[in-house]
Design a protein around this motif. Sequence first.
Motif, mmCIF file in Angstrom:
data_model
loop_
_atom_site.group_PDB
_atom_site.id
_atom_site.type_symbol
_atom_site.label_atom_id
_atom_site.label_comp_id
_atom_site.label_asym_id
_atom_site.label_seq_id
_atom_site.Cartn_x
_atom_site.Cartn_y
_atom_site.Cartn_z
ATOM 1 N N LEU A 111 -5.435 6.238 8.664
ATOM 2 C CA LEU A 111 -4.324 6.681 9.508
ATOM 3 C C LEU A 111 -3.806 5.550 10.396
ATOM 4 O O LEU A 111 -2.595 5.410 10.595
ATOM 5 N N SER A 112 -4.707 4.738 10.911
ATOM 6 C CA SER A 112 -4.257 3.611 11.745
ATOM 7 C C SER A 112 -3.502 2.598 10.907
ATOM 8 O O SER A 112 -2.540 1.988 11.370
ATOM 9 N N PHE A 113 -3.918 2.408 9.662
ATOM 10 C CA PHE A 113 -3.230 1.491 8.755
ATOM 11 C C PHE A 113 -1.791 1.947 8.537
ATOM 12 O O PHE A 113 -0.869 1.142 8.499
ATOM 13 N N ILE A 114 -1.590 3.269 8.415
ATOM 14 C CA ILE A 114 -0.237 3.821 8.283
ATOM 15 C C ILE A 114 0.535 3.653 9.588
ATOM 16 O O ILE A 114 1.681 3.212 9.592
ATOM 17 N N ALA A 115 -0.099 3.992 10.711
ATOM 18 C CA ALA A 115 0.579 3.955 12.007
ATOM 19 C C ALA A 115 1.010 2.549 12.409
ATOM 20 O O ALA A 115 2.024 2.376 13.078
ATOM 21 N N PHE A 116 0.248 1.537 11.985
ATOM 22 C CA PHE A 116 0.524 0.166 12.411
ATOM 23 C C PHE A 116 1.022 -0.720 11.272
ATOM 24 O O PHE A 116 0.752 -1.918 11.231
ATOM 25 N N ASP A 117 1.769 -0.118 10.343
ATOM 26 C CA ASP A 117 2.443 -0.874 9.272
ATOM 27 C C ASP A 117 1.517 -1.758 8.448
ATOM 28 O O ASP A 117 1.850 -2.894 8.129
ATOM 29 N N GLY A 118 0.351 -1.260 8.102
ATOM 30 C CA GLY A 118 -0.525 -2.005 7.223
ATOM 31 C C GLY A 118 -1.326 -3.101 7.883
ATOM 32 O O GLY A 118 -1.802 -4.018 7.208
ATOM 33 N N ILE A 119 -1.491 -3.037 9.191
ATOM 34 C CA ILE A 119 -2.281 -4.029 9.924
ATOM 35 C C ILE A 119 -3.569 -3.353 10.396
ATOM 36 O O ILE A 119 -3.534 -2.257 10.943
ATOM 37 N N LEU A 120 -4.717 -4.013 10.185
ATOM 38 C CA LEU A 120 -6.008 -3.403 10.514
ATOM 39 C C LEU A 120 -6.429 -3.540 11.974
ATOM 40 O O LEU A 120 -7.064 -2.650 12.524
ATOM 41 N N TRP A 121 -6.133 -4.674 12.611
ATOM 42 C CA TRP A 121 -6.656 -4.934 13.949
ATOM 43 C C TRP A 121 -6.327 -3.859 14.987
ATOM 44 O O TRP A 121 -7.198 -3.477 15.774
ATOM 45 N N VAL B 49 0.858 -1.171 0.000
ATOM 46 C CA VAL B 49 0.000 0.000 0.000
ATOM 47 C C VAL B 49 0.897 1.225 0.000
ATOM 48 O O VAL B 49 1.899 1.273 0.708
ATOM 49 N N ASN B 50 0.543 2.208 -0.788
ATOM 50 C CA ASN B 50 1.310 3.433 -0.832
ATOM 51 C C ASN B 50 1.087 4.198 0.472
ATOM 52 O O ASN B 50 0.096 4.882 0.641
ATOM 53 N N MET B 51 1.991 4.046 1.401
ATOM 54 C CA MET B 51 1.885 4.732 2.678
ATOM 55 C C MET B 51 2.565 6.086 2.532
ATOM 56 O O MET B 51 3.688 6.177 2.080
ATOM 57 N N GLU B 52 1.837 7.106 2.885
ATOM 58 C CA GLU B 52 2.350 8.449 2.723
ATOM 59 C C GLU B 52 3.602 8.667 3.559
ATOM 60 O O GLU B 52 3.934 7.875 4.415
ATOM 61 N N SER B 53 4.272 9.759 3.309
ATOM 62 C CA SER B 53 5.524 10.037 3.991
ATOM 63 C C SER B 53 5.320 10.523 5.429
ATOM 64 O O SER B 53 6.241 10.999 6.055
ATOM 65 N N MET B 54 4.117 10.385 5.929
ATOM 66 C CA MET B 54 3.804 10.788 7.302
ATOM 67 C C MET B 54 4.483 9.814 8.281
ATOM 68 O O MET B 54 4.520 8.616 8.034
ATOM 69 N N SER B 55 4.992 10.335 9.380
ATOM 70 C CA SER B 55 5.605 9.450 10.369
ATOM 71 C C SER B 55 4.521 8.626 11.056
ATOM 72 O O SER B 55 3.352 9.013 11.098
ATOM 73 N N LYS B 56 4.927 7.491 11.591
ATOM 74 C CA LYS B 56 3.971 6.618 12.281
ATOM 75 C C LYS B 56 3.386 7.309 13.514
ATOM 76 O O LYS B 56 2.207 7.144 13.814
ATOM 77 N N LEU B 57 4.196 8.075 14.220
ATOM 78 C CA LEU B 57 3.708 8.778 15.400
ATOM 79 C C LEU B 57 2.668 9.827 15.011
ATOM 80 O O LEU B 57 1.624 9.939 15.661
#
Length: 133
Positions: free
Chosen positions: A75-85, A13-21
Motif C-alpha cells: 500500500l505504501s508503494f502505491i501511495a508513494f508512486d513506487g518508492i519504498l523509503w 509495477v501494476n498499481m491498482e486503481s486505488m487512489s493514493k490517499l
Amino acid sequence: MIVKNGMVRKVKVNMESMSKLTALILCIGTFLLVQLVTWFQLNGQFVWPWFKNNVFLLCLLGIPISWGYIEATRLSFIAFDGILWPGRLLGFGMGMLSFAVLANVFLGEGITTKTMVSLVLATFLVCIQVFWK
C-alpha cells in the motif's frame, strides 16, 4: 528502479486503481495494526502469564503479522508512486508511537524527555514522508 549490470532501470509495477490517499490511509492503518499486534506478541509475556506459557502459539502469529507488513508495504508503494523509503519510515514512525503508548499503558513506563524527543522526531519523519512532495 533496478540496478542491473551497472544500469539503472525504472520498474513498472501494476498499481491498482486505488487512489493514493486511500492507499496511504490503509497503509497507515495496516502498519499501526500490525505494530500493535507485534507489541502484544513480544511483550505480552511481561504482562500476562498466558503469553509466557504459550510461546509456540504466539509464534504462529508471525504468519498473519508478516502478511500485514507485506500488505502495508504494498500500500505504501502505491501511495508513494513506487518508492519504498517513505513506507519504511512510515512503518518505523507507527512502531515508535504505538510502542510508547502501549509500554506506558501496560507496563507503566513513563514517557521521559528522551522518549518524548524521539517521538517528536518520529512524528517529523512521518510528516516529511507524507507531506513533502
